[in-house]
Design a protein around this motif. Structure first.
Motif, PDB file in Angstrom:
ATOM      1  N   VAL A  97       0.851  -1.194   0.000  1.00  0.00           N
ATOM      2  CA  VAL A  97       0.000   0.000   0.000  1.00  0.00           C
ATOM      3  C   VAL A  97       0.881   1.236   0.000  1.00  0.00           C
ATOM      4  N   GLU A  98       0.616   2.136  -0.925  1.00  0.00           N
ATOM      5  CA  GLU A  98       1.318   3.413  -0.977  1.00  0.00           C
ATOM      6  C   GLU A  98       0.281   4.533  -1.038  1.00  0.00           C
ATOM      7  N   ALA A  99       0.623   5.659  -0.432  1.00  0.00           N
ATOM      8  CA  ALA A  99      -0.275   6.822  -0.456  1.00  0.00           C
ATOM      9  C   ALA A  99       0.513   8.047  -0.871  1.00  0.00           C
ATOM     10  N   ALA A 100      -0.099   8.875  -1.697  1.00  0.00           N
ATOM     11  CA  ALA A 100       0.539  10.120  -2.142  1.00  0.00           C
ATOM     12  C   ALA A 100      -0.533  11.159  -2.401  1.00  0.00           C
ATOM     13  N   ASP A 101      -0.588  12.142  -1.520  1.00  0.00           N
ATOM     14  CA  ASP A 101      -1.519  13.270  -1.678  1.00  0.00           C
ATOM     15  C   ASP A 101      -2.965  12.813  -1.889  1.00  0.00           C
ATOM     16  N   GLY A 102      -3.391  11.862  -1.066  1.00  0.00           N
ATOM     17  CA  GLY A 102      -4.782  11.420  -1.118  1.00  0.00           C
ATOM     18  C   GLY A 102      -5.065  10.297  -2.081  1.00  0.00           C
ATOM     19  N   VAL A 103      -4.081   9.926  -2.889  1.00  0.00           N
ATOM     20  CA  VAL A 103      -4.258   8.826  -3.837  1.00  0.00           C
ATOM     21  C   VAL A 103      -3.562   7.587  -3.283  1.00  0.00           C
ATOM     22  N   VAL A 104      -4.325   6.505  -3.105  1.00  0.00           N
ATOM     23  CA  VAL A 104      -3.786   5.260  -2.549  1.00  0.00           C
ATOM     24  C   VAL A 104      -3.661   4.218  -3.660  1.00  0.00           C
ATOM     25  N   THR A 105      -2.506   3.573  -3.699  1.00  0.00           N
ATOM     26  CA  THR A 105      -2.270   2.491  -4.648  1.00  0.00           C
ATOM     27  C   THR A 105      -2.089   1.194  -3.870  1.00  0.00           C
ATOM     28  N   VAL A 106      -2.879   0.192  -4.231  1.00  0.00           N
ATOM     29  CA  VAL A 106      -2.800  -1.122  -3.599  1.00  0.00           C
ATOM     30  C   VAL A 106      -2.312  -2.118  -4.632  1.00  0.00           C
ATOM     31  N   ARG A 107      -1.212  -2.805  -4.316  1.00  0.00           N
ATOM     32  CA  ARG A 107      -0.661  -3.813  -5.217  1.00  0.00           C
ATOM     33  C   ARG A 107      -0.751  -5.186  -4.551  1.00  0.00           C
ATOM     34  N   GLY A 108      -1.212  -6.165  -5.305  1.00  0.00           N
ATOM     35  CA  GLY A 108      -1.312  -7.515  -4.762  1.00  0.00           C
ATOM     36  C   GLY A 108      -2.183  -8.404  -5.612  1.00  0.00           C
ATOM     37  N   GLU A 109      -2.412  -9.599  -5.117  1.00  0.00           N
ATOM     38  CA  GLU A 109      -3.241 -10.564  -5.823  1.00  0.00           C
ATOM     39  C   GLU A 109      -4.665 -10.499  -5.283  1.00  0.00           C
ATOM     40  N   LEU A 110      -5.611 -10.354  -6.199  1.00  0.00           N
ATOM     41  CA  LEU A 110      -7.019 -10.286  -5.829  1.00  0.00           C
ATOM     42  C   LEU A 110      -7.765 -11.412  -6.531  1.00  0.00           C
ATOM     43  N   PRO A 111      -8.530 -12.200  -5.787  1.00  0.00           N
ATOM     44  CA  PRO A 111      -9.172 -13.373  -6.387  1.00  0.00           C
ATOM     45  C   PRO A 111     -10.259 -13.069  -7.410  1.00  0.00           C
ATOM     46  N   ASP A 112     -10.984 -11.952  -7.221  1.00  0.00           N
ATOM     47  CA  ASP A 112     -12.081 -11.662  -8.146  1.00  0.00           C
ATOM     48  C   ASP A 112     -12.477 -10.190  -8.036  1.00  0.00           C
ATOM     49  N   ASP A 113     -13.480  -9.810  -8.854  1.00  0.00           N
ATOM     50  CA  ASP A 113     -13.921  -8.418  -8.877  1.00  0.00           C
ATOM     51  C   ASP A 113     -14.571  -8.001  -7.569  1.00  0.00           C
ATOM     52  N   ASP A 114     -15.245  -8.941  -6.903  1.00  0.00           N
ATOM     53  CA  ASP A 114     -15.857  -8.602  -5.621  1.00  0.00           C
ATOM     54  C   ASP A 114     -14.793  -8.197  -4.602  1.00  0.00           C
ATOM     55  N   ALA A 115     -13.679  -8.901  -4.597  1.00  0.00           N
ATOM     56  CA  ALA A 115     -12.588  -8.567  -3.689  1.00  0.00           C
ATOM     57  C   ALA A 115     -12.029  -7.180  -4.006  1.00  0.00           C
ATOM     58  N   LYS A 116     -11.947  -6.854  -5.284  1.00  0.00           N
ATOM     59  CA  LYS A 116     -11.463  -5.527  -5.676  1.00  0.00           C
ATOM     60  C   LYS A 116     -12.381  -4.438  -5.128  1.00  0.00           C
ATOM     61  N   ARG A 117     -13.686  -4.671  -5.270  1.00  0.00           N
ATOM     62  CA  ARG A 117     -14.640  -3.663  -4.789  1.00  0.00           C
ATOM     63  C   ARG A 117     -14.535  -3.487  -3.278  1.00  0.00           C
ATOM     64  N   VAL A 118     -14.331  -4.584  -2.576  1.00  0.00           N
ATOM     65  CA  VAL A 118     -14.194  -4.496  -1.120  1.00  0.00           C
ATOM     66  C   VAL A 118     -12.936  -3.721  -0.743  1.00  0.00           C
ATOM     67  N   VAL A 119     -11.839  -4.001  -1.429  1.00  0.00           N
ATOM     68  CA  VAL A 119     -10.584  -3.311  -1.151  1.00  0.00           C
ATOM     69  C   VAL A 119     -10.728  -1.811  -1.391  1.00  0.00           C
ATOM     70  N   VAL A 120     -11.357  -1.453  -2.503  1.00  0.00           N
ATOM     71  CA  VAL A 120     -11.559  -0.031  -2.808  1.00  0.00           C
ATOM     72  C   VAL A 120     -12.433   0.626  -1.741  1.00  0.00           C
ATOM     73  N   ALA A 121     -13.506  -0.046  -1.342  1.00  0.00           N
ATOM     74  CA  ALA A 121     -14.416   0.514  -0.336  1.00  0.00           C
ATOM     75  C   ALA A 121     -13.707   0.703   1.004  1.00  0.00           C
ATOM     76  N   LEU A 122     -12.910  -0.285   1.407  1.00  0.00           N
ATOM     77  CA  LEU A 122     -12.191  -0.181   2.678  1.00  0.00           C
ATOM     78  C   LEU A 122     -11.176   0.957   2.638  1.00  0.00           C
ATOM     79  N   ALA A 123     -10.463   1.070   1.531  1.00  0.00           N
ATOM     80  CA  ALA A 123      -9.457   2.132   1.421  1.00  0.00           C
ATOM     81  C   ALA A 123     -10.115   3.508   1.410  1.00  0.00           C
ATOM     82  N   GLN A 124     -11.231   3.628   0.710  1.00  0.00           N
ATOM     83  CA  GLN A 124     -11.916   4.922   0.636  1.00  0.00           C
ATOM     84  C   GLN A 124     -12.539   5.339   1.966  1.00  0.00           C
ATOM     85  N   SER A 125     -12.696   4.387   2.879  1.00  0.00           N
ATOM     86  CA  SER A 125     -13.255   4.730   4.186  1.00  0.00           C
ATOM     87  C   SER A 125     -12.229   5.368   5.113  1.00  0.00           C
ATOM     88  N   VAL A 126     -10.969   5.370   4.708  1.00  0.00           N
ATOM     89  CA  VAL A 126      -9.897   5.934   5.538  1.00  0.00           C
ATOM     90  C   VAL A 126      -9.841   7.451   5.348  1.00  0.00           C
TER      91      VAL A 126
END
Length: 204
Positions: free
Chosen positions: A163-192
């Protein structure tokens, strides 16, 4: 990011019968712009701001207004003495689940500096402009650490993510099993607090 993520709770507040002078002391001591007003059951009944407390309360200095006619210097009635007499009864409120973006928009639209957060009729928190601004100036390290913590709490063993953050933009790198997992990751990150956008970069 929701109101509950940045709101101040418990809230310093006053009652309708609180003397204006006491309310002014609380405001200046804590450097608040406004105070919620609650009844004996912690139900929100109004809000009192700096402008409410100083209205018609500061006497004019005759040395600065020597041009005034004698009739302008007659003794005036005593100003209201309690918060209930000067408070604003129609209050802009939001719930703990409210999007902070909506709260910020409401502040701008209605020219208010703080928004009480309620659960039904009960006051549970307050969000000020300062609270919103603080999310904009969080350090990149603090934002990234919070995102990692939330992802680990959700994913458990998925420790290989970066996980990297720069001026409000977060980049997450890793293995994601499916699109549902991607949506969850985005939602969790945006809640910060402090996160504006999320980019997902999948590892091959």
């Amino acid at each position: 990011m929701r109101a509950r993520d940045i709101m101040t709770s418990p809230v310093i507040c006053v009652r309708p019968e609180t003397p204006v002078r006491e309310a002014a002391s609380v405001l200046t001591k804590n450097r608040f712009a406004a105070l919620p007003v609650v009844d004996e059951d912690s139900r929100l009944v109004g809000i009192v701001a700096e402008a409410d407390l100083i209205r018609d309360r500061i006497p004019t200095d005759p040395r600065a207004h020597i041009w005034r006619a004698d009739g302008d210097n007659v003794e005036k009635e005593a100003p209201p003495g309690t918060v209930g007499e000067v408070m604003t009864k129609t209050v802009t409120v939001m719930t703990p689940s409210a999007d902070v973006a909506d709260i910020a928009e409401r502040m701008v639209e209605r020219h208010v500096r703080s928004v009480p957060i309620v659960d039904g009729p009960r006051l549970v928190g307050i969000v000020s402009r300062q609270d919103v601004l603080r999310t904009m100036v969080r350090t990149n390290d603090a934002v990234a650490a919070d995102v990692r913590q939330r992802l680990c709490a959700y994913a458990g063993s998925w420790r290989s993510w970066e996980v990297e953050a720069a001026d409000g933009v977060v980049t997450v790198r890793g293995e994601l099993p499916d699109d549902d997992a991607k949506r969850v990751v985005v939602a969790l990150a945006q809640s910060v607090p402090g996160v504006n956008r999320v980019h997902i970069q999948e590892r091959p």
